[in-house]
Design a protein around this motif. Structure first.
Motif, PDB file in Angstrom:
ATOM      1  N   GLY A 173     -25.047  16.113  45.121  1.00 20.95           N
ATOM      2  CA  GLY A 173     -25.784  15.688  46.308  1.00 20.95           C
ATOM      3  C   GLY A 173     -24.889  15.478  47.510  1.00 20.95           C
ATOM      4  N   ILE A 174     -23.663  15.001  47.303  1.00 15.70           N
ATOM      5  CA  ILE A 174     -22.725  14.806  48.418  1.00 15.70           C
ATOM      6  C   ILE A 174     -22.398  16.136  49.083  1.00 15.70           C
ATOM      7  CG2 ILE A 174     -20.369  14.114  49.003  1.00 15.70           C
ATOM      8  CD1 ILE A 174     -20.536  12.001  46.831  1.00 15.70           C
ATOM      9  N   PHE A 175     -22.036  17.137  48.294  1.00 19.46           N
ATOM     10  CA  PHE A 175     -21.646  18.428  48.858  1.00 19.46           C
ATOM     11  C   PHE A 175     -22.831  19.127  49.531  1.00 19.46           C
ATOM     12  CE2 PHE A 175     -18.236  18.445  45.383  1.00 19.46           C
ATOM     13  CZ  PHE A 175     -17.313  17.877  46.247  1.00 19.46           C
ATOM     14  N   THR A 176     -24.033  18.962  48.969  1.00 20.05           N
ATOM     15  CA  THR A 176     -25.208  19.576  49.585  1.00 20.05           C
ATOM     16  C   THR A 176     -25.562  18.895  50.898  1.00 20.05           C
ATOM     17  OG1 THR A 176     -26.033  20.102  47.368  1.00 20.05           O
ATOM     18  CG2 THR A 176     -27.599  20.221  49.179  1.00 20.05           C
ATOM     19  N   LYS A 177     -25.440  17.583  50.958  1.00 24.02           N
ATOM     20  CA  LYS A 177     -25.760  16.838  52.180  1.00 24.02           C
ATOM     21  C   LYS A 177     -24.825  17.201  53.328  1.00 24.02           C
ATOM     22  CE  LYS A 177     -26.668  12.092  53.723  1.00 24.02           C
ATOM     23  NZ  LYS A 177     -28.125  12.220  53.864  1.00 24.02           N
ATOM     24  N   CYS A 178     -23.602  17.577  52.996  1.00 27.47           N
ATOM     25  CA  CYS A 178     -22.630  17.947  54.032  1.00 27.47           C
ATOM     26  C   CYS A 178     -22.775  19.397  54.481  1.00 27.47           C
ATOM     27  CB  CYS A 178     -21.212  17.693  53.529  1.00 27.47           C
ATOM     28  SG  CYS A 178     -20.838  15.946  53.251  1.00 27.47           S
ATOM     29  N   GLY A 179     -23.706  20.160  53.920  1.00 24.88           N
ATOM     30  CA  GLY A 179     -23.979  21.511  54.387  1.00 24.88           C
ATOM     31  C   GLY A 179     -22.881  22.510  54.133  1.00 24.88           C
ATOM     32  N   LEU A 180     -22.212  22.407  52.986  1.00 25.60           N
ATOM     33  CA  LEU A 180     -21.129  23.344  52.695  1.00 25.60           C
ATOM     34  C   LEU A 180     -21.637  24.765  52.470  1.00 25.60           C
ATOM     35  CD1 LEU A 180     -18.837  21.254  50.312  1.00 25.60           C
ATOM     36  CD2 LEU A 180     -18.719  21.503  52.787  1.00 25.60           C
ATOM     37  N   ASP A 181     -22.900  24.913  52.048  1.00 27.39           N
ATOM     38  CA  ASP A 181     -23.426  26.252  51.775  1.00 27.39           C
ATOM     39  C   ASP A 181     -23.515  27.099  53.035  1.00 27.39           C
ATOM     40  OD1 ASP A 181     -25.256  24.393  52.663  1.00 27.39           O
ATOM     41  OD2 ASP A 181     -26.968  25.398  51.749  1.00 27.39           O
ATOM     42  N   ARG A 182     -24.059  26.535  54.107  1.00 25.38           N
ATOM     43  CA  ARG A 182     -24.195  27.298  55.344  1.00 25.38           C
ATOM     44  C   ARG A 182     -22.849  27.582  55.985  1.00 25.38           C
ATOM     45  NH1 ARG A 182     -29.036  28.216  57.436  1.00 25.38           N
ATOM     46  NH2 ARG A 182     -30.848  27.246  56.453  1.00 25.38           N
ATOM     47  N   ARG A 183     -21.925  26.670  55.875  1.00 30.09           N
ATOM     48  CA  ARG A 183     -20.595  26.923  56.422  1.00 30.09           C
ATOM     49  C   ARG A 183     -19.901  28.049  55.659  1.00 30.09           C
ATOM     50  NH1 ARG A 183     -18.967  23.153  60.034  1.00 30.09           N
ATOM     51  NH2 ARG A 183     -20.318  21.337  60.249  1.00 30.09           N
ATOM     52  N   PHE A 184     -20.096  28.071  54.364  1.00 30.62           N
ATOM     53  CA  PHE A 184     -19.501  29.142  53.572  1.00 30.62           C
ATOM     54  C   PHE A 184     -20.099  30.495  53.948  1.00 30.62           C
ATOM     55  CE2 PHE A 184     -19.899  31.665  49.573  1.00 30.62           C
ATOM     56  CZ  PHE A 184     -18.574  32.028  49.459  1.00 30.62           C
ATOM     57  N   MET A 185     -21.427  30.564  54.135  1.00 30.50           N
ATOM     58  CA  MET A 185     -22.065  31.826  54.505  1.00 30.50           C
ATOM     59  C   MET A 185     -21.648  32.259  55.902  1.00 30.50           C
ATOM     60  SD  MET A 185     -23.884  34.143  53.194  1.00 30.50           S
ATOM     61  CE  MET A 185     -24.328  33.203  51.734  1.00 30.50           C
ATOM     62  N   ALA A 186     -21.536  31.325  56.834  1.00 33.07           N
ATOM     63  CA  ALA A 186     -21.096  31.683  58.183  1.00 33.07           C
ATOM     64  C   ALA A 186     -19.655  32.198  58.178  1.00 33.07           C
ATOM     65  CB  ALA A 186     -21.218  30.469  59.105  1.00 33.07           C
ATOM     66  N   LEU A 187     -18.809  31.623  57.344  1.00 32.01           N
ATOM     67  CA  LEU A 187     -17.423  32.097  57.236  1.00 32.01           C
ATOM     68  C   LEU A 187     -17.370  33.540  56.742  1.00 32.01           C
ATOM     69  CD1 LEU A 187     -14.363  31.458  57.290  1.00 32.01           C
ATOM     70  CD2 LEU A 187     -14.603  30.637  54.936  1.00 32.01           C
ATOM     71  N   LEU A 188     -18.212  33.871  55.773  1.00 26.76           N
ATOM     72  CA  LEU A 188     -18.235  35.244  55.276  1.00 26.76           C
ATOM     73  C   LEU A 188     -18.763  36.208  56.335  1.00 26.76           C
ATOM     74  CD1 LEU A 188     -19.582  34.779  51.627  1.00 26.76           C
ATOM     75  CD2 LEU A 188     -17.244  35.213  52.336  1.00 26.76           C
ATOM     76  N   LEU A 189     -19.808  35.816  57.056  1.00 24.65           N
ATOM     77  CA  LEU A 189     -20.392  36.707  58.046  1.00 24.65           C
ATOM     78  C   LEU A 189     -19.451  36.954  59.219  1.00 24.65           C
ATOM     79  CD1 LEU A 189     -24.071  35.379  58.125  1.00 24.65           C
ATOM     80  CD2 LEU A 189     -23.272  37.546  57.189  1.00 24.65           C
ATOM     81  N   ARG A 190     -18.591  36.013  59.540  1.00 22.63           N
ATOM     82  CA  ARG A 190     -17.650  36.212  60.640  1.00 22.63           C
ATOM     83  C   ARG A 190     -16.510  37.160  60.282  1.00 22.63           C
ATOM     84  NH1 ARG A 190     -18.017  30.441  61.075  1.00 22.63           N
ATOM     85  NH2 ARG A 190     -19.388  29.820  62.790  1.00 22.63           N
ATOM     86  N   ASN A 191     -16.230  37.341  59.007  1.00 26.07           N
ATOM     87  CA  ASN A 191     -15.052  38.096  58.606  1.00 26.07           C
ATOM     88  C   ASN A 191     -15.349  39.390  57.862  1.00 26.07           C
ATOM     89  OD1 ASN A 191     -12.587  36.141  59.157  1.00 26.07           O
ATOM     90  ND2 ASN A 191     -14.218  34.876  58.309  1.00 26.07           N
ATOM     91  N   PHE A 192     -16.563  39.557  57.299  1.00 26.78           N
ATOM     92  CA  PHE A 192     -16.865  40.740  56.504  1.00 26.78           C
ATOM     93  C   PHE A 192     -18.239  41.268  56.885  1.00 26.78           C
ATOM     94  CE2 PHE A 192     -14.275  37.894  53.851  1.00 26.78           C
ATOM     95  CZ  PHE A 192     -13.157  38.697  53.641  1.00 26.78           C
ATOM     96  N   LEU A 193     -18.377  42.591  56.841  1.00 26.64           N
ATOM     97  CA  LEU A 193     -19.675  43.211  57.070  1.00 26.64           C
ATOM     98  C   LEU A 193     -20.552  42.993  55.848  1.00 26.64           C
ATOM     99  CD1 LEU A 193     -21.103  44.890  59.258  1.00 26.64           C
ATOM    100  CD2 LEU A 193     -20.456  46.935  57.975  1.00 26.64           C
ATOM    101  N   VAL A 194     -21.789  42.578  56.068  1.00 29.13           N
ATOM    102  CA  VAL A 194     -22.650  42.139  54.980  1.00 29.13           C
ATOM    103  C   VAL A 194     -22.969  43.266  54.000  1.00 29.13           C
ATOM    104  CG1 VAL A 194     -24.805  42.583  56.218  1.00 29.13           C
ATOM    105  CG2 VAL A 194     -24.733  40.798  54.483  1.00 29.13           C
ATOM    106  N   THR A 195     -22.927  44.511  54.460  1.00 25.67           N
ATOM    107  CA  THR A 195     -23.228  45.641  53.582  1.00 25.67           C
ATOM    108  C   THR A 195     -22.007  46.183  52.863  1.00 25.67           C
ATOM    109  OG1 THR A 195     -22.963  47.150  55.457  1.00 25.67           O
ATOM    110  CG2 THR A 195     -25.187  46.348  54.978  1.00 25.67           C
ATOM    111  N   GLY A 196     -20.840  45.638  53.113  1.00 24.99           N
ATOM    112  CA  GLY A 196     -19.631  46.166  52.516  1.00 24.99           C
ATOM    113  C   GLY A 196     -19.292  45.509  51.190  1.00 24.99           C
ATOM    114  N   GLY A 197     -18.380  46.148  50.464  1.00 25.39           N
ATOM    115  CA  GLY A 197     -17.938  45.603  49.194  1.00 25.39           C
ATOM    116  C   GLY A 197     -17.144  44.320  49.313  1.00 25.39           C
TER     117      GLY A 197
END
Length: 678
Positions: free
Chosen positions: A212-236
């Motif tokens: 619950g602590i990690f979910t409340k801090c919104g780590l999931d969206r930050r992780f997804m935003a980090l991936l989208l800034r650095n890698f193309l979503v359709t790539g390997g």
């Protein structure tokens, strides 16, 4: 044939189509009933089928004035819709309502038949099986096997949820008299209910709060935003980094797949709308989320209920598992498995180059899909993120080193619960929304482990298995491969949770018999989440399949064939990886078992009643006379216990002179002590 779908069709449609004429020609507007105001609740756009509604909407603008003029007093707007429809449109509408009513009737029939099946199963479980156990004079081990069969029946026919079945175990054990005729019903029920909660149960509670602590801090969206800034979503590379990072994130989050899918779904919708993502890319990403969540649940002892069940089972059988050994075995094995799974997904779901848009255009559109609604991390959030991370390290890595300070890791888990909710960082509503069903699962497994040991079922099954000629002569490595194959198959068919509840107690007993309890239990527990070849195999697979249906496109929906084809690769690869890499790492922590030791019955598998009787007999032998107080007898080794059991008569004859001489010397010593120098 349209008599029951809804009131409006029931009253208007027969008159509208009578004689094959148009509704206006038959004068339907003059005799419209008042019940035509009712709409079918589930039909799109009220009562109209989608195709008819679209065509009726096109004609509404041109004929609205004339329709209003022709509408008599008391007629309803729904009547005007029927007047605008031609005979083919009306026939199609009635076919649509008829098909809907037939589907609802079939659903109601299947629901009723399902209730009958559930009633039949529960009558077997609650009436027939108890009578068989008590009147049939079954042994305790046979009654325990009947309890396991009852649980399988309840879960295979989906009579109730799994956590309800787990809580039903003490009730079933009491009804079946599973501890034998030597214990009363009250004693049996008291023992079984007292085994529901133990130290592992409170470790589960602490793990839920950390989640619950990690979910409340919104780590999931930050992780997804980090991936989208650095890698193309359709790539390997995006898929690979998402699977590896998701595996690590899901090792500390019970609902890791849920938070990943919540963060990924807006990206998939925008990508499909802007043609950045193809349907094959969607399937690849959704399956990657499901598979990395399954793999992440095996890395830490607190990552899933199956792992906590395994730790609790080993603790019940007097084995202390090393957290360092678990993480060292699971982490490289699961990371290698995710790399293999990534390669399989890239090969199976390859998008054609013609369907892709230019790279720079795709990158610009992806930048506009970045999530912006992040949780603003304050000092309060950072503080409790540190508390959660420290708790994870304290429960897993440094549990042994912290025992002299705080005792069992359950105390640390309770401390986290008190700090988080006592400080107000998480509210009472969040406390009520914790996954309490996981706690019920672990409680039911504690009862199952107690039954497997106390009824002697584990000892009898392990003896029967190892007593087979080909098993007794087979090296441990090949037995492990066979156990991994069976485990992956069972977990894929029955599901991960029920496999942990039913299969793991038997595996632990067999591992103790093979003198490799820790190694066998860890490798089998890691293999259970690797059964991914069905959509119902795990909660993560079900979530990914449901997420694919919410995107609104048939081409993106995950079918059973997708799970069989893509999920079969990690299932088979996990057996190869765990039997080679996992076992090689385990050799650094645990000694290889000897084949010669399989013929002995381990002391840990002996029921507690037999242990107490043996200790009492040993104490009476050591005492020598009833007058001397029987002190606490030392725990005999399993070799000595088995030797006394197998050749009791010969051993007694051989030891009788020595015992008599020892008893005489003890009496003389007692006399000298009481009489003093005289």
């Amino acid at each position: 044939f349209w008599l029951k779908p809804c009131p409006s069709v029931q009253n208007e449609a027969p008159r509208a189509l009578a004689g094959g004429a148009h509704p206006v020609q038959r004068g339907m507007s003059a005799s419209a009933p008042s019940s035509s105001k009712q709409h079918a609740p589930d039909a799109p756009g009220g009562i109209l089928a989608p195709e008819v509604q679209a065509r009726g909407g096109e004609a509404s603008a041109s004929s609205s004035a004339s329709s209003e003029e022709e509408q008599p007093d008391g007629a309803t707007p729904k009547l005007v819709e029927w007047q605008r429809m031609s005979k083919p449109q009306l026939e199609k509408q009635i076919s649509f309502v008829r098909a809907k009513s037939e589907s609802e009737f079939s659903e109601a029939g299947s629901h009723n038949s399902g209730l009958l099946v559930k009633a039949f199963i529960m009558s077997l479980v609650l009436v027939v099986f108890p009578l068989m156990c008590r009147w049939g004079r079954m042994s305790s081990a046979g009654r325990c096997a009947t309890v396991i069969a009852a649980m399988l029946c309840i879960n295979l026919w989906e009579v109730m949820q799994l956590y309800c079945t787990a809580l039903l175990l003490p009730v079933l054990g009491t009804l079946y008299g599973v501890l034998g005729e030597g214990r009363s019903i009250v004693e049996t029920s008291t023992l079984l209910v007292s085994k529901i909660f133990n130290n592992t149960s409170f470790m589960v509670l602490g793990a839920l709060v950390i989640n619950g602590i990690f979910t409340k801090c919104g780590l999931d969206r930050r992780f997804m935003a980090l991936l989208l800034r650095n890698f193309l979503v359709t790539g390997g590379p995006f898929l690979l980094m998402m699977m590896l990072g998701g595996t690590l994130m899901c090792s500390v989050l019970y609902s890791g797949s849920l938070v990943l899918l919540v963060a990924l779904q807006p990206v998939l919708r925008d990508g499909l709308r802007t043609a950045v993502i193809s349907p094959y890319d969607v399937k690849r990403l959704l399956l990657g989320v499901a598979f990395c969540s399954n793999a992440g649940s095996a890395i830490l002892p607190i990552s899933s209920p199956v792992n906590l069940i395994t730790v609790s089972l080993l603790d019940d059988f007097e084995y202390k598992i090393s957290m360092d050994a678990w993480v060292t075995i699971a982490l490289p094995s699961m990371m290698l498995l995710m790399v293999v799974t990534w390669g399989a997904l890239m090969l199976i779901y390859r998008s054609s180059s013609e369907s892709r848009i230019p790279y720079h255009e795709a990158w610009e559109k992806q930048m506009r899909m970045l999530p912006t609604d992040h949780v603003q991390l304050t000092d309060w959030h950072w503080l409790f993120l540190g508390v959660g991370l420290a708790a994870v390290l304290g429960i897993t890595v440094y549990a042994t080193k912290l025992e002299p300070i705080i005792g069992h890791s359950a105390c640390l888990s309770l401390g986290v619960v008190v700090i988080v909710f006592g400080s107000g960082f998480m509210s009472k509503e969040e406390f009520n929304n914790l996954d309490w069903d996981i706690l019920a699962l672990v409680g039911g497994t504690n009862v199952m482990a107690f039954l497997v040991r106390e009824t002697g079922l584990g000892m009898e099954l392990s003896d029967a298995l190892v007593g087979m000629h080909f098993v007794n002569d087979t090296p441990y490595a090949w037995l492990l491969v066979a156990a991994l194959l069976v485990t992956v198959s069972i977990s894929g068919i029955l599901g991960h949770s029920i496999s942990g509840v039913i299969w793991m107690p038997l595996i632990v007993a067999i591992g103790i018999k093979l003198r490799a309890a820790e190694e066998t239990a860890i490798l089998i527990a890691i293999a259970i989440p690797c059964g991914m070849h069905f959509a119902h195999s795990s909660f993560d697979n079900v979530l990914s399949q449901n997420a694919s249906k919410t995107l609104g496109r048939k081409s993106t929906e995950l079918r059973p064939r997708d799970f069989r084809m893509a999920g079969g690769v990690p299932s088979v690869a996990s057996v190869l990886i765990l039997s080679t890499l996992g076992r090689t790492i385990a050799r650094q922590f645990y000694l290889p078992p000897a084949i010669e030791s399989r013929k002995f019955v381990p002391w840990e598998l002996v029921p507690q009643v037999a242990k107490e009787n043996d200790r009492r007999n040993a104490a009476s032998l050591v005492a020598g006379s009833p007058s001397s107080p029987p002190g606490p007898a030392p725990r005999p080794t399993w070799e000595a216990w088995l030797g006394d059991r197998l050749s009791w008569a010969a051993t007694s004859q051989r030891r009788r002179p020595a015992r008599a001489e020892a008893a005489k010397a003890r009496k003389d010593r007692n006399l000298r002590t009481h009489l003093g120098p005289a």
